[in-house]
Design an enzyme around this catalytic site. Structure first.
Site, short mmCIF file in Angstrom:
data_model
loop_
_atom_site.label_atom_id
_atom_site.label_comp_id
_atom_site.label_asym_id
_atom_site.label_seq_id
_atom_site.Cartn_x
_atom_site.Cartn_y
_atom_site.Cartn_z
N ASP A 1 0.75 -1.02 -0.05
CA ASP A 1 -0.10 -0.11 0.01
C ASP A 1 0.75 1.26 0.00
OD1 ASP A 1 -2.32 1.43 0.37
OD2 ASP A 1 -1.91 1.76 2.56
N ARG B 1 -1.97 15.52 -2.24
CA ARG B 1 -3.14 15.01 -2.31
C ARG B 1 -4.18 16.23 -2.58
NH1 ARG B 1 -3.62 10.07 0.74
NH2 ARG B 1 -5.66 10.72 1.65
N LYS C 1 -6.89 -5.03 -4.83
CA LYS C 1 -5.49 -5.44 -4.19
C LYS C 1 -5.50 -6.80 -3.73
CE LYS C 1 -4.97 -0.94 -1.87
NZ LYS C 1 -4.65 -0.29 -0.64
#
EC number: 7.6.2.1
Length: 1109
Positions: free
Chosen positions: A425, A617, A790
């Site tokens: 991740d 972000r 994932k």
């Protein structure tokens, strides 16, 4: 708490004049994907999408436990995590232990030895090895279960306030029943799953912390229904019932009450039916690849054992047939009893066929240790020792979180040395997940000048009731933007800035908490929330003078440059991953809104792209003014959706979508999630080690690529293959083109694929094509990936290769990926402990993977591989000595070695050294392994344990056993030595040879290894002496007779030299002419030329790709 029954927002009927909304059309990583801020709401409302049928429902009568439990016998609130009781421990534990086939095998052997026709050893001696192994495992299991019992007892005896006989009384948790009303005060833990009835807050809001349940430390809000708020004031007359679904894993309980004086709730699920207990299943059980691989060698040893037993039975059959007329008188067999004692009986002879049958099974009993029962207990002890040193490693201690390495799965330590694929991740794993406000785009203008230090303006603070309030966390500010906010609404730019920061302060779910400092006049405002992004934005607003002071379900209070402003919260649409936005509807003065300036979308888009390219972000902020009719229409729709029994979540999403339109762009934010310390160096080391790193993130593509470069996953000389497809055909075409282009180029390639493309790839025939492309790439970056994708990516690789996979993450959305991989690692980060609780290993920082894999993984694999082969070798040597003896005793299953030495050989004589070496020995030093990651390829190529090594060991075993047996045999040929004396010589010689064999392979000597090796030899000698001084046992005083002659010592020396000389010669030739990477590195270590990577150039074996499945 059950949100369907207890979570309905209370809305004031104030007039509406504005709506503030923040959404993430350009967001690279939506906050709730990482922090799961909205997961509880969606999971709670999921049941509302279908009507609860009567057979699937339970009725809970509020404040009437007798009536509630009259029809249904609900579970009590006593919990039990322990597996055993005093009466069930022995049968259940034995049943579980005998799931190991090897234990069943040894049990059968012990039972066979109890039969008179097959008795070879004493009945007690034959049971002792199995009993010892079972006892050690049982003691370990009993201690673990004792700790569970103790924990259960503490939990069940805690006290809670339960409403009984007109007042609240203290009651032990284990006696609480479904239907009772429980009062929980601040900082207390909820004793069970409850529906919220009332709180100390008049609006019905309550704040809970779910650390005990899912590990998250941030506060979550829950709401009581207004109907129960009003009636809960008089509990004696309170009546009603709750119709709810049967127990499931989606209902909150086990939380801790925070920032609320008290809360009342009715018990709906108790004891084993609570969410905490339903989810208490732990991580899935995994077996190490080495242990699975070992089963093949055990099968080969079993076949070898059958061959030995068949040979013994066949040769015995031939001998019996040839001497069938002499069986009454022949030496060693004499069937007839010629003694003159009264009642003397002839030897039982069952006939030629039965004698062969009995001989075969007697051989099985004699040669039983060919399958080493002690190996299993040795492996457990070695893994415990390895785990101890891993947890004590200072290089894997995280000071920031004060957390040490955790080994949560003891049975896969050696798998750490064979990893080929790493799935990681990003947010919270490669990064700190500590968001820092970096830039703002307001009205299309970028404000990111951070030249002025925070200390120059001292941070924002206000004075309230004689106390100074300031944000707990200080944020750097842009001087120009700070001046604009001070101008209020004097200019157009100032209006935009004020609207922007007002939106940041208002549009969130943050709970402000005022905390004390060492200065009694200074208070800190700590912002608690479910999302680190929200916290960063609210702290940024506070730094510019928009300080959020108070939040309830009905209003918020924001201090705007010293002026307290209260805004009624008329509605709140929380963030969800479908809308990728959240919005709040405020009742505020008309003067706040200004529609005069034009469209700034294009300029904002440019800044968003620039921010994303820098790895930031991004979030976009917008506003809209509602007139009365628009508000009334929204309000009626919102109320209808909030109270719907069927499809509530979908209706609320539709209402939000209708109101979150035609918004005026106010600005955009850029937040930095910095890389953890050492991440670039760690990824580089792992790639040099031959590990293929896949980064799976929910970020947008530009951000993911930027982070890829900064983390050294991507390099400037890599050719990037980007796959962004919106259809199956387009995805197929892109992958096939990529596959063809890589085949014709030798350059380093990186594959970048987005979540939309993966939708078409996963569960289709394109999985094979993607795997082929990925195998040719140096780096793989998957962006905009959903949590379920994932796990799908890990499964895609895992199902197509025999290589080992490792997944690492820090959040709940990484759990499925962690559990899917062969090895799962959890990061103790900012997003709770869900990943840790589901992992096999846990640590504080990503960079700790380097010492974990390259150092401990390498050591664990090398040690365990050698220990398994050594256990096969040492037992096979002993069995073959017994077999050679059969060939010279008329093919009977008599033994010269005493039965007690046969039993103690694997338990005392040779077991301790192999355990010590398995824990302590190091083929290479830590610095060498860290400086030269390519040495990790030893485990990937399976050089520490393979079929080739097994057969090499077996040939060596045959030679050594022959030397141990035949040298004394020929030396004493024709002498009058008795079999017991020869047996003692063979026993001591075998112990000396196998221990010296081990000593030849030890790399790092210390006092513990010296004590283990030489102490085992001394212990064996002492045991042989003790056995021979017991008059009732065979071979009384034999050891003293045989050791008093020079021939004994000559034979012992000749055996050692003859047995080990070939092995020594092969080791010498191998290290001199065909050295492995490890041997080269070890030699360089001795010469002192392997300290730094650039100190010497040594050719290493290329790390190739093992064959696919």
């Amino acid at each position: 708490m059950d949100s369907r029954n207890s979570i309905d927002h209370h809305h004031h009927n104030d007039s509406i004049s504005g709506v503030s909304s923040r959404w993430s059309l350009s967001s690279k990583d939506p906050p709730s994907e990482k922090s799961l801020s909205a997961i509880w709401d969606r999971s709670m409302l999921s049941m509302s999408q279908k009507e609860i049928k009567d057979e699937d429902a339970r009725l809970v009568y509020i404040n009437d436990a007798e009536r509630t439990n009259e029809r249904f016998d609900f579970t009590g609130n006593s919990i039990k995590t322990a597996k055993y009781s005093v009466f069930t421990f022995l049968p259940r534990n034995l049943f579980e232990q005998f799931h190991r086939v090897a234990y069943v095998y040894f049990l059968v052997i012990a039972v066979l030895n109890q039969l008179p026709q097959l008795a070879v050893f004493g009945r007690g001696a034959s049971i002792m090895p199995l009993a010892f192994v079972l006892l050690v495992s049982a003691i370990k299991d009993a201690y673990e279960d004792f700790r569970r019992h103790r924990s259960d007892r503490v939990e069940n005896n805690r006290l809670a306030l339960v409403f009984e006989e007109g007042r609240f009384r203290e009651k032990q948790w284990k006696y609480i029943r479904v239907g009772e009303v429980v009062k929980v005060v601040s900082n207390q833990t909820l004793p069970c799953d409850m529906v919220l009835l009332a709180t100390s807050d008049p609006t019905g809001v309550v704040y809970v912390q779910t650390t005990n349940l899912d590990g998250e430390s941030n506060l979550k809000t829950r709401y009581a229904k207004q109907e129960t708020l009003q009636k809960a004031a008089d509990l004696e007359t309170f009546n009603g019932f709750i119709k709810c679904e049967k127990p499931n894993r989606n209902i909150y309980g086990g939380c801790e009450l925070k920032n609320t004086e008290w809360a009342l709730g009715v018990v709906v699920y108790a004891g084993g039916e609570t969410k905490a207990m339903l989810n208490n299943s732990g991580a899935p059980s995994k077996r190490s690849r080495l242990e699975t691989r070992m089963n093949l060698e055990i099968i080969l040893l079993s076949l070898f054992l059958i061959a030995l037993c068949t040979t013994a039975a066949a040769t015995a059959a031939v001998w019996l047939r040839r001497h069938r007329d002499d069986l009454d008188t022949i030496l060693f067999y004499r069937r007839k009893d010629y003694s003159e004692r009264p009642g003397g009986k002839n030897h039982n002879y069952y006939g030629w066929g039965w004698e062969i049958f009995f001989t075969f099974f007697m051989a099985v009993i004699v040669y039983q240790i060919m399958i080493p029962i002690s190996l299993y207990i040795s492996m457990e002890l070695v893994r415990i020792g390895q785990a101890y040193f891993m947890t004590r490693d200072d290089q894997m201690y995280d000071e920031s979180s004060n957390s040490s390495f955790q080994c949560r799965a003891l049975n896969i330590n050696e798998d750490l040395g064979q990893i080929k694929y790493l799935f990681s991740d990003k947010t919270g794993t490669l990064t700190d997940n500590k968001m820092e406000f970096q830039s703002a785009c307001i009205g299309g203008v970028d404000y990111s000048d951070w030249k002025s230090a925070d200390s120059e303006h001292g941070g924002y603070s206000i004075e309230v009731d004689g106390n100074i309030l300031k944000p707990k966390m200080r944020v750097r500010v842009d001087p120009e933007l700070l001046e604009l906010t001070k101008d209020g609404y004097a200019t157009k730019e100032a209006k935009r800035a004020n609207e922007f920061f007002l939106s940041l302060a208002a549009c969130n779910t943050i709970v402000p908490i005022v905390t004390n400092t060492s200065d009694p006049n200074v208070k800190l405002v700590d912002y608690q929330g479910e999302s680190p992004d929200e916290q960063a934005l609210v702290y940024a607003a506070a730094a510019y003078g928009f300080l959020l002071i108070e939040r309830t379900s009905g209003h918020i209070v924001i201090n705007v440059r010293g002026e307290m402003q209260r805004y009624n919260v008329l509605g709140l649409h929380e963030f969800d991953s479908d809308r990728k936005r959240m919005s709040v509807i405020l009742g505020c003065p008309d003067t706040v809104m200004d529609e005069s300036y034009g469209d700034v979308i294009e300029e904002t888009k440019k800044q968003l792209h620039a921010y994303s390219s820098d790895g930031l972000r991004t979030l976009v902020v917008g506003m809209r003014k509602l007139n009365d009719s628009e508000f009334e229409q929204w309000h009626s729709s919102f109320e209808a959706a909030s109270t719907a029994l069927i499809g509530r979540a979908g209706l609320l999403r539709k209402v939000a979508g209708n109101i979150e339109t035609n918004l005026r762009i106010v600005g955009a934010t850029a937040i930095e999630d910095k890389l953890q310390r050492g991440v670039p160096e760690a990824i580089e080391s792992l790639r040099i080690a031959g590990i293929k790193v896949w980064v799976l993130t929910g970020d947008k593509q530009e951000t993911a690529i930027s982070i890829g470069f900064s983390s050294r996953l991507l390099t400037r000389n890599m050719r990037q293959i980007v796959i962004n497809s919106n259809s199956l055909d387009s995805c197929r075409r892109s992958l096939e083109e990529a596959n063809a282009s890589i085949e014709s180029n030798d350059e380093s390639v990186a594959l970048i694929i987005d979540g939309t493309s993966l939708i078409y790839v996963l569960d289709s025939d394109l999985e094979d094509v993607l795997f082929q492309v990925a195998c040719k790439c140096s780096a793989i970056l998957c962006c905009r990936v959903a949590p379920f994708q994932k796990a799908g990516i890990v499964a895609l690789v895992k199902n197509r290769t025999s290589d080992m996979t490792l997944a690492i993450g820090d959040g709940a959305n990484d759990v499925s990926m962690i559990q899917m991989a062969d090895v799962g690692v959890g990061i103790s980060g900012q997003e709770g402990r869900q990943a840790v609780m589901a992992s096999d290993f846990a640590m504080g920082q990503f960079r700790f993977l380097v010492p974990l894999l390259l150092v401990h993984g390498h050591w664990n694999y090398q040690r365990m591989g050698y220990m398994i082969l050594y256990n096969f070798y040492r037992n096979a040597v002993f069995v073959l000595i017994l077999f050679w003896y059969v060939l010279f005793t008329c093919y009977t299953l008599t033994t010269a070695i005493t039965e007690w030495s046969s039993v103690l050989y694997s338990v005392i004589y040779t077991s301790v050294p192999t355990i010590i070496i398995g824990i302590l020995d190091k083929d290479l030093g830590r610095r060498t392994l860290l400086n030269h990651p390519q040495l990790y390829g030893v485990g990937q190529r399976g050089e520490g344990y393979s079929t080739t090594l097994f057969w090499y060991m077996m040939f060596d075993t045959i030679w050594q056993s022959a030397a141990i047996f035949f040298i004394p045999l020929f030396a004493y040929w024709g002498s009058t030595i008795d079999t017991s004396s020869l047996g003692d010589l063979w026993t001591i010689a075998a112990v000396v040879v196998v221990n010296l064999h081990l000593a030849m392979d030890i790399i790092r000597w210390n006092w513990i290894t010296h004590a283990a090796i030489w102490g085992s030899i001394v212990a064996a000698c002492i045991c042989v002496i003790v056995i021979d001084v017991i008059p009732t046992l065979p071979g009384y005083w034999a050891i003293f007779e045989v050791t008093s002659t020079w021939m004994f010592w000559f034979c012992l020396l000749a055996i050692v030299v003859t047995s080990l000389l070939p092995r020594f010669a092969i080791k010498y030739l191998g290290e001199y002419y065909r050295p492995s990477d490890v041997r080269i590195a070890r030699e360089a270590e001795k010469l002192g030329t392997f300290i730094e990577p650039q100190g010497t150039e040594i050719e290493m074996n290329q790390i190739g790709d093992p064959p696919r499945r």
